[in-house]
Every structure is written in structure tokens, then in C-alpha cells.
Design a protein around this motif. Structure first.
Motif: not given
Length: 379
Positions: A176-186, A195-197
Motif C-alpha cells: 500500500x505504501x509503495x502504491x501511494x508513492x507510485x501509480x496503482x494503474x501502471x 516485488x518490493x513488498x
């Protein structure tokens, strides 16, 4: 004959049954009078889950006692007493040093000289200690040894960890934290997020959490953590302004000093949260955490005073234990803080045992001998 009583601290582990079997066998061979199984309480009495965790500890103690009595009956040694106890419920245990102290006190009260440890034993909810329990107990007069039982194969332990509640929780939070920083639609961010999680969960799931997340404790902690984030940002902003003001004003004092304060936040994740919060705040840097003591370098007097006033400590207690815990006295009110350097120092700078031994083992330097250049000494 060996010691008349044996102390066995226990936690849920893959080698507990084998440890109980070894202890009972040794007790029967050496004529031991009693075996004491104890469980160190790693919960606070005011936690919502305290009753549930105490019940689980009592069940585990009863199970260990049943195993022991069965094994003693099998070797015709039913006269050996089996005692159980939950230790440390009346106080807050904040580090492995205090766990070791509780074991020593129990042993002293019951006339016990020998402690046998389960090789998988860790008294803080299966979170690996920075120092093994044998190291912590080395400063006591107790005789400590590890039960010579086989540990499970590493691949079995990994499989268990990868299917645990803690693994799922850390994976979810990291993703969830990674998606907040990135783009969940990409798609690329989704792939790298998974992979990071996975890497974070595999590496830290047994370190970050000292027990499996429970309801309602974990959701409430997350909610209180969200409330804490803006408060921490505010502290960082104010500290930035104060440090900048001192740097830009030559008349204002810069007084670097090492300090120590005893913090009542617990071990594992709570103390890590507090130590990192202090480091994130300009003007203070956490240098070392040992048991319940934090050693912090402060740059200016204002930062030192704020540290001793315990604002961040109270916020940490609020996040992990609720409002009642946040009302506990600050380090200054408890007189649990000290300056270790400078003219205001009121406590000596501590040295590690290793440093002391190195200092005591310094090799004396022999006086220089005259160089023999081959010339006649009479000349």
C-alpha cells in the motif's frame, strides 16, 4: 548431585517439546527436585489483548507441564515436582536486560541456580534479540546452558514464516505504501510494488512485529499512527527552524553533548519508532539503544530540553498503547535522564565491556634501545 531445581523459560517454538523432553530426562538422571517452567509477560496489563495473551501463556505452561509429567512418568520419576508461573505481569518489561533480571529474581526467590534455554527461545514474541538471552544472563550468577536439541530445517522455518499473519501484514503495508508513492494503474508499478513488498516482508516480518496482528489492537495502532504523522512533521518543522536560527545567529549557543534517557515505550518496534523519530528531528541523533536507555546526541540546548520533556516518547506510547499510557511521567519527571558531556554533565559516559577489556589489555611500550651501528662502543 546437580542443582536441586531447574528453571526453564518458555515461549511457543518449534523446539519446545524437545526441550521439555531433554529437561525431564536430565532431571531424572541427576536427581532434580523440581522443574520450574516460567513465561515472561511481554504485554501491558492495560492492553485490550492482555487477557487473551495471558490465557495463551497459561495454556502453553499447562501444556509444557503435561508433557513434563508424562515424560517423568515414562522414566519412573513422578516424585519430581513440576511448577509453572507467569513472571513480570506487575511491571512493564522494556528490553532483554529486564527479561533477564526477572528470570534472575525468580530463580533467587525459589533457590534455583541453573537455567536451561530452548534454542529457539526469544522472550519478546519470537522477535530475534540483538543479544542472545545467554549473553543477557551472563551478568547474573546463574548457570545457563542451552538444551542440546535439534532445530528444524531452515526451509521448514521459512515456509512457516511465509504463511504467517505477520508476513501478510507487512506485505500489505509495504505494498500500500509503495502504491501511494507510485501509480496503482501502471503495470510496472504494480509489478515492482509486489516485488518490493515481498522483499520487505521476507526480510522484516519477524523483526518488525513482536506478535501476530490482532483485532482491535492493530487497527487502533494504525489509526493512532496516522494521527502521529502530522504531529511528527510539526516537530520536525519546529526543530528545523530552531536549528537554522541558532546557525544564522552567532550569538546563540551551539552546545553539542551526548545525553541518556530511559524511555518507557517497550522493546522492538516501539523503541525503534521512538529512536527513528528522534533522529528525524533536526538537532538530535539517536546513537545507541540499549535495553530501555536511548543515548542521543543533541546539538543545541533547546533540543536537549525538548528531548527530556518527553514529547516524542509520549506520542510513541500513545501510538502503541493508547491515551492512558501517554499520561505516564516524562524522563525529566521520572529523573531518568542525564547529560554525559560538557560542564553540565551529571553522569559518566558509559564504556562497553569490550572497550574496558581492550583498555586493560593495552601492551606496555618498552623503552627504545640504542641502535647498534657496528662502531666500537669505546668510541
Amino acid at each position: 548431585m546437580a542443582d536441586a531445581r531447574i528453571l526453564v523459560p518458555i515461549e511457543e517454538s518449534s523446539t519446545l517439546r524437545s526441550t521439555v523432553a531433554h529437561v525431564t530426562s536430565e532431571a531424572a538422571e541427576d536427581g532434580i527436585e523440581a522443574i520450574h517452567f516460567v513465561y515472561l509477560a511481554s504485554w501491558r496489563a492495560d492492553e485490550p489483548s492482555a487477557a487473551r495473551r495471558r490465557s495463551a501463556a497459561a495454556d502453553l505452561l499447562e501444556e509444557a507441564a503435561l508433557w513434563a509429567r508424562y515424560d517423568l512418568e515414562d522414566v519412573d520419576a513422578e516424585d519430581i515436582a513440576v511448577e509453572t508461573a507467569i513472571v513480570g505481569e506487575d511491571i512493564y518489561l522494556f528490553g532483554p536486560g529486564e527479561f533477564a533480571d526477572q528470570l534472575h529474581r525468580y530463580a533467587d526467590t525459589h533457590g534455583i541456580d541453573t537455567v536451561i534455554l530452548d534454542p529457539e527461545y526469544t522472550p519478546v514474541g519470537n522477535t530475534t534479540l540483538l543479544q542472545p538471552m545467554e549473553f543477557e544472563l551472563a551478568s547474573t550468577p546463574l548457570s545457563v546452558r542451552q538444551a542440546p536439541v535439534d532445530r528444524p530445517a531452515r526451509h521448514v522455518r521459512i515456509a512457516k514464516e511465509l504463511t504467517g499473519v505477520r508476513f501478510v501484514a507487512i506485505f500489505g503495508i509495504s505494498f500500500v505504501f509503495y502504491m501511494i508513492l507510485g501509480d496503482p494503474t501502471y503495470w510496472f508499478d504494480l509489478l515492482t510494488g509486489v516485488a518490493s513488498a515481498l522483499i520487505v516482508a521476507i526480510s522484516l516480518s519477524r523483526v518488525s512485529l513482536d506478535h501476530d496482528p490482532t483485532f482491535p489492537d492493530t487497527p487502533m495502532r494504525l489509526l493512532r499512527g496516522i494521527i502521529y504523522v502530522p504531529a511528527l512533521f510539526y516537530e520536525i518543522l519546529i526543530s528545523n527552524l530552531m536549528v537554522a536560527r541558532v546557525i544564522l545567529s552567532p550569538s546563540l549557543p551551539i552546545d553539542p553533548a551526548m545525553t541518556r534517557m530511559r524511555v518507557l515505550v517497550g522493546s522492538g518496534l516501539p523503541v525503534t519508532t521512538l529512536a527513528n523519530s528522534i533522529t528525524l528531528t533536526p538537532g538530535t541523533l539517536t546513537v545507541r539503544a540499549r535495553n530501555e536507555n536511548l543515548y542521543v546526541h543533541t546539538l543545541i540546548p533547546w533540543a536537549r530540553e525538548g528531548l527530556f520533556d518527553g514529547g516524542l516518547e509520549r506520542w510513541t506510547r500513545f501510538v502503541f498503547y493508547g491515551r492512558e499510557a501517554a499520561r505516564l511521567p516524562t524522563p525529566r519527571e521520572r529523573d531518568d535522564c542525564a547529560v554525559l558531556q560538557g560542564p553540565e554533565a551529571d553522569e559518566a559516559m558509559p564504556f562497553d565491556e569490550g572497550e574496558r577489556s581492550m583498555r586493560s589489555a593495552e601492551i606496555p611500550i618498552e623503552p627504545k634501545r640504542p641502535i647498534d651501528n657496528g662502531e666500537d662502543s669505546d668510541r
